[in-house]
Design a protein around this motif. Sequence first.
Motif, short mmCIF file in Angstrom:
data_model
loop_
_atom_site.label_atom_id
_atom_site.label_comp_id
_atom_site.label_asym_id
_atom_site.label_seq_id
_atom_site.Cartn_x
_atom_site.Cartn_y
_atom_site.Cartn_z
N LEU A 89 0.99 -1.46 -0.31
CA LEU A 89 -0.13 0.31 0.60
C LEU A 89 0.78 1.01 0.20
O LEU A 89 0.71 2.18 -0.49
N SER A 181 -6.66 12.84 -0.12
CA SER A 181 -6.43 11.46 1.17
C SER A 181 -8.14 10.94 0.87
O SER A 181 -8.45 9.51 0.99
N GLN A 182 -9.24 11.64 1.54
CA GLN A 182 -10.60 11.01 1.44
C GLN A 182 -11.30 10.44 0.65
O GLN A 182 -11.71 9.02 1.16
N PHE A 185 -9.23 7.11 0.09
CA PHE A 185 -9.02 5.80 2.02
C PHE A 185 -10.25 5.40 1.25
O PHE A 185 -10.82 4.39 2.16
N PHE A 189 -10.16 3.52 -2.60
CA PHE A 189 -9.31 2.29 -2.56
C PHE A 189 -10.10 0.80 -1.50
O PHE A 189 -10.32 0.02 -2.28
#
Length: 266
Positions: A89, A181-182, A185, A189
């Motif tokens: 990851l 990033s939000q 994730f 993802f």
Amino acid sequence: MSRSLEDILFAAPSPKAQTVTRVASVMAAAVLLLLAAGIVLQFHSSGQLEAPFWEFFAWPTTWAFLAKGLLGTLASAAAAAVIALTLGLLLLLGRLAPSRLVRWPSIAVIEFLRGTPTLLLIYVCFLVLPSVGLKLSTYWMLTLPIGLSTAAVVAEVYRAGVLAVPRGQTDAARSLGMSESQVFFFIVFPQAVRYIVPALVAQLVIVVKDTTFGYVVTYGELMQNAKVLIANYHSLVPVYLVVAALYCLVNYAISRASKRLGRPVH
């Protein structure tokens, strides 16, 4: 009338195709049965199926010894899997980073680890690192190289899953004011993992198989303990058949667990 490529690939087979498939399946099964019978006859003629080569499997100490090796295999495989999934990851995030200073080193690490045989990495931990003062236990001499080698492949598996997520998902998330990033994730993802569960399972099975390199560092895993039994009882075929069955059970358990993980969330 010509059929489209989509019809050829995804349409239900015609009755003729179904008949051909059944005949081919029966013929293949017959060939495999004949091959299996020939192997059994060969084992019988060589005396490997006689009772003296199997009687020690009735002893509890034999199964305790194999169980100890199996626990060693599972302990090494589990730690290597955690290393691979976590480092994979991190390498994925590095490869997808907009900065070249982060992206290019990540790509270099991935390509290096993918191109280097796991056995060579084990020899590095076993022979090279002690010569420069870094001494690892036999457990880590086996586990760390397997985890590093698998991490590079897992990073590419992750990337394939991320690229498979429809772009509209990320656009919709950004339109709601979510940060990059939000979006990754919480939106991308989790969906990517659902796509790549079969590939991840295949890598976990390979991790279990790679623990058989434990003989290099004399780590007490299942195959190493099997070789000890063979050396003591001169029972080559029975021991390998039993050990092969144990590996199949472990890998089957991994596959069953993956099906539960791959179910859609309601």
